[in-house]
Design a protein around this motif. Sequence first.
Motif, mmCIF file in Angstrom:
data_model
loop_
_atom_site.group_PDB
_atom_site.id
_atom_site.type_symbol
_atom_site.label_atom_id
_atom_site.label_comp_id
_atom_site.label_asym_id
_atom_site.label_seq_id
_atom_site.Cartn_x
_atom_site.Cartn_y
_atom_site.Cartn_z
ATOM 1 N N LEU A 148 0.816 -1.207 0.000
ATOM 2 C CA LEU A 148 0.000 0.000 0.000
ATOM 3 C C LEU A 148 0.858 1.269 0.000
ATOM 4 C CD1 LEU A 148 -2.991 -0.768 0.394
ATOM 5 C CD2 LEU A 148 -2.885 0.285 2.655
ATOM 6 N N ASP A 149 0.471 2.290 -0.804
ATOM 7 C CA ASP A 149 0.925 3.648 -0.490
ATOM 8 C C ASP A 149 -0.341 4.448 -0.191
ATOM 9 O OD1 ASP A 149 -0.165 4.518 -2.875
ATOM 10 O OD2 ASP A 149 1.722 5.035 -3.819
ATOM 11 N N GLU A 150 -0.233 5.771 -0.120
ATOM 12 C CA GLU A 150 -1.392 6.536 0.348
ATOM 13 C C GLU A 150 -2.614 6.394 -0.554
ATOM 14 O OE1 GLU A 150 -1.509 7.785 3.253
ATOM 15 O OE2 GLU A 150 0.620 7.463 3.684
ATOM 16 N N LYS A 151 -2.363 6.226 -1.884
ATOM 17 C CA LYS A 151 -3.484 6.237 -2.816
ATOM 18 C C LYS A 151 -3.719 4.914 -3.522
ATOM 19 C CE LYS A 151 -3.413 11.000 -4.496
ATOM 20 N NZ LYS A 151 -3.002 11.786 -5.646
ATOM 21 N N SER A 152 -2.716 4.032 -3.500
ATOM 22 C CA SER A 152 -2.798 2.849 -4.364
ATOM 23 C C SER A 152 -2.434 1.576 -3.613
ATOM 24 C CB SER A 152 -1.809 2.974 -5.530
ATOM 25 O OG SER A 152 -1.201 4.221 -5.585
ATOM 26 N N GLY A 158 2.959 -1.838 4.059
ATOM 27 C CA GLY A 158 3.223 -0.531 3.467
ATOM 28 C C GLY A 158 2.676 0.602 4.314
ATOM 29 N N SER A 159 2.011 1.573 3.676
ATOM 30 C CA SER A 159 1.589 2.781 4.405
ATOM 31 C C SER A 159 0.585 2.455 5.513
ATOM 32 C CB SER A 159 0.977 3.799 3.441
ATOM 33 O OG SER A 159 -0.206 3.282 2.878
ATOM 34 N N VAL A 160 0.014 1.247 5.484
ATOM 35 C CA VAL A 160 -0.932 0.842 6.519
ATOM 36 C C VAL A 160 -0.316 0.928 7.920
ATOM 37 C CG1 VAL A 160 -0.332 -1.622 6.302
ATOM 38 C CG2 VAL A 160 -2.577 -1.004 7.161
ATOM 39 N N SER A 161 1.016 0.777 8.013
ATOM 40 C CA SER A 161 1.631 0.781 9.356
ATOM 41 C C SER A 161 2.341 2.098 9.663
ATOM 42 C CB SER A 161 2.600 -0.392 9.498
ATOM 43 O OG SER A 161 3.698 -0.233 8.628
ATOM 44 N N LEU A 198 13.433 -6.516 10.121
ATOM 45 C CA LEU A 198 12.332 -5.558 9.978
ATOM 46 C C LEU A 198 12.551 -4.315 10.838
ATOM 47 C CD1 LEU A 198 9.287 -8.002 9.875
ATOM 48 C CD2 LEU A 198 10.601 -7.068 7.971
ATOM 49 N N LYS A 199 13.050 -4.534 12.072
ATOM 50 C CA LYS A 199 13.255 -3.385 12.961
ATOM 51 C C LYS A 199 14.340 -2.459 12.431
ATOM 52 C CE LYS A 199 12.073 -6.087 16.713
ATOM 53 N NZ LYS A 199 12.763 -7.108 17.451
ATOM 54 N N GLN A 200 15.347 -3.039 11.783
ATOM 55 C CA GLN A 200 16.487 -2.227 11.349
ATOM 56 C C GLN A 200 16.348 -1.710 9.912
ATOM 57 O OE1 GLN A 200 19.891 -4.698 12.117
ATOM 58 N NE2 GLN A 200 19.849 -4.259 14.308
ATOM 59 N N ASN A 201 15.266 -2.103 9.239
ATOM 60 C CA ASN A 201 15.129 -1.712 7.826
ATOM 61 C C ASN A 201 13.714 -1.207 7.542
ATOM 62 O OD1 ASN A 201 17.779 -2.676 6.392
ATOM 63 N ND2 ASN A 201 17.223 -4.259 7.867
ATOM 64 N N ARG A 202 13.404 -0.038 8.116
ATOM 65 C CA ARG A 202 12.043 0.516 7.988
ATOM 66 C C ARG A 202 11.671 0.819 6.539
ATOM 67 N NH1 ARG A 202 9.928 0.870 13.179
ATOM 68 N NH2 ARG A 202 11.491 -0.227 14.389
ATOM 69 N N GLN A 203 12.704 0.952 5.675
ATOM 70 C CA GLN A 203 12.409 1.238 4.262
ATOM 71 C C GLN A 203 11.555 0.132 3.634
ATOM 72 O OE1 GLN A 203 15.373 0.518 5.489
ATOM 73 N NE2 GLN A 203 16.509 -0.919 4.196
ATOM 74 N N LEU A 204 11.581 -1.057 4.241
ATOM 75 C CA LEU A 204 10.765 -2.156 3.693
ATOM 76 C C LEU A 204 9.274 -1.868 3.880
ATOM 77 C CD1 LEU A 204 12.872 -5.173 5.015
ATOM 78 C CD2 LEU A 204 12.919 -4.173 2.723
ATOM 79 N N PHE A 205 8.953 -1.028 4.860
ATOM 80 C CA PHE A 205 7.548 -0.676 5.113
ATOM 81 C C PHE A 205 7.164 0.668 4.500
ATOM 82 C CE2 PHE A 205 8.854 -3.537 8.441
ATOM 83 C CZ PHE A 205 7.785 -4.406 8.530
ATOM 84 N N THR A 206 8.182 1.470 4.122
ATOM 85 C CA THR A 206 7.902 2.828 3.639
ATOM 86 C C THR A 206 8.342 2.998 2.182
ATOM 87 O OG1 THR A 206 10.019 3.500 4.606
ATOM 88 C CG2 THR A 206 8.065 3.879 5.943
ATOM 89 N N THR A 207 9.666 3.056 1.981
ATOM 90 C CA THR A 207 10.203 3.381 0.654
ATOM 91 C C THR A 207 9.811 2.353 -0.405
ATOM 92 O OG1 THR A 207 12.082 4.234 1.878
ATOM 93 C CG2 THR A 207 12.331 4.076 -0.511
ATOM 94 N N TRP A 208 10.004 1.084 -0.095
ATOM 95 C CA TRP A 208 9.774 0.063 -1.109
ATOM 96 C C TRP A 208 8.320 0.004 -1.586
ATOM 97 C CZ3 TRP A 208 12.915 -2.400 -4.357
ATOM 98 C CH2 TRP A 208 14.268 -2.402 -4.075
ATOM 99 N N ALA A 256 6.182 2.357 -1.578
ATOM 100 C CA ALA A 256 5.915 3.606 -2.317
ATOM 101 C C ALA A 256 6.540 3.537 -3.705
ATOM 102 C CB ALA A 256 6.462 4.799 -1.525
ATOM 103 N N VAL A 257 7.785 3.043 -3.778
ATOM 104 C CA VAL A 257 8.473 2.963 -5.069
ATOM 105 C C VAL A 257 7.741 1.980 -5.992
ATOM 106 C CG1 VAL A 257 10.570 2.086 -6.194
ATOM 107 C CG2 VAL A 257 10.752 3.593 -4.227
ATOM 108 N N ILE A 258 7.332 0.853 -5.440
ATOM 109 C CA ILE A 258 6.645 -0.157 -6.271
ATOM 110 C C ILE A 258 5.346 0.433 -6.836
ATOM 111 C CG2 ILE A 258 5.382 -2.361 -6.127
ATOM 112 C CD1 ILE A 258 7.716 -3.259 -4.208
#
Length: 436
Positions: free
Chosen positions: A80-84, A218-221, A374-384, A386-388
């Motif tokens: 998930l991102d904010e819109k998709s 994704g953005s859900v968390s 997961l704790k050390q790599n927040r980009q897996l929940f945010t950046t990735w 969003a990029v996808i």
Amino acid sequence: MPVEHFDAIVVGAGPSGNAAAYTMGKAGMNVLQIDRGEYPGSKNVQGAILYSDALERMIPDFRETAPLERHVVEQRFWMLDEKSHTGTHHRSDSFNEERPNRYTILRAQFDKWFAKQVRAAGVTLITETTVIELVRNAEGRVIGVLTDREGGPVHADVVVLGEGVNGLVAQRSGLRPELRPQHVALAVKETHFLPEETIRERFNLSDENEGVVIEVLGSVSSGMVGTGFLYTNRESISIGVGCLVSDFAEKQIPPYALLDRFKNHPSVRPLLKGAEMKEYVAHLIPEGGYDAIPKLTGDGWLIVGDAGQFVNAVHREGSNLAMTTGRIAGECLARLKAEGRPATEANLKVYRDALEQSFVLKDLRKYRKIPKLLKQNRQLFTTWPAVINRSMQAFLRVDGRDKRAKEAEILRGLKTARGNWLNVAADMVKVARAWR
Ligand code: FAD
């Protein structure tokens, strides 16, 4: 409370306690089971998917009487991102088998049904009774429990602790340390009611027995380590979000605000349209993985289910690990009883050994590096995520630009999001290594 000596006392009537009590009852042991709820399941929370295998090993014909909602024919994974959302679906007619593999359930009904089978196996169940602490003899061996009822302690050869994630009895009795906020997720869940036909049409299902589950990242968390879920029941939809307690504390985001945002996401809102929300619950989920498993046995006691951190958060499996650890504990104790051997720490080693041979500890060991990753790599929940989603937008939108230019834009977007190509490669290697 009967003043009696039991072969075993089981604390808790959730899936783990029920499995342990059922197995020992069937083996002819004299078992007392104690639960604090008004009835088993009255306060228990799950998403909830029931994995048939664990139950079927104890009660092969459970489908004839158990309160099951829908069997799962389709699993969706959404980023998930904010819109998709971008996702994968796996749907198969193979899931429409004679003995379906997964069902959605409502725990209040399911636990009540399971407890009925346990009582039919000869177990004595006492509800509305809270176990306060364990009772020991002069040598330190556990010999029973003290409850909030009058009448003093109740004695048994062994106490099985299936008290769930909080594990307060074990903690108060010095058997395990306090729960650490980074080892546990707080999940909030709502149940939204809709007519059966609406669910069928909305999720493209053939009849009232088929169901869909959606797991969401994704953005859900909101940048925390966590996921969302949406499961179809017969006449309702269960929707929830869970994130690490340590993250909630740090980010100061109220869990219900997170769930509200998830419900109002443009991909989710239409699925809930017109539904009536009737239940709101919150519960903890053990998510520390293999390294958070406490000591499981001692003289006169052993731990089963969530109390032992037996949850595979990657696959969202918990109730099946609870039932399997409960069943294995029950089998080990019945064998010791039959052989006339006491439940000492040395003799209870068979329980740990049997768990090592089962999928429970094999799976948890396989994923032991995931919680730290997961704790050390927040980009897996945010950046990735969003990029996808941005990449899919660029790829699918027809706007006069040529495809090679679009591919270059997608790759540039990925590199910019992670700073450089080394970071992109490092993310992939880290995930692959932790997954092994
Ligand atoms: P519990 O189910 O928590 O049962 C513990 C029992 O002990 C309760 O009945 C309680 O009343 C009793 N008790 C506690 N303390 C005392 C005391 N001192 N004295 C007497 N009684 C006591 N798992 C899945 O397999 N599939 C899913 O889809 C899934 N989704 C989930 C979604 C959410 C939101 C949550 C919170 C969990 C989910 N899980 C899922 C995990 C699953 O619910 C647990 O793994 C499972 O319930 C553990 O069973 P248990 O018997 O160990 O503990």
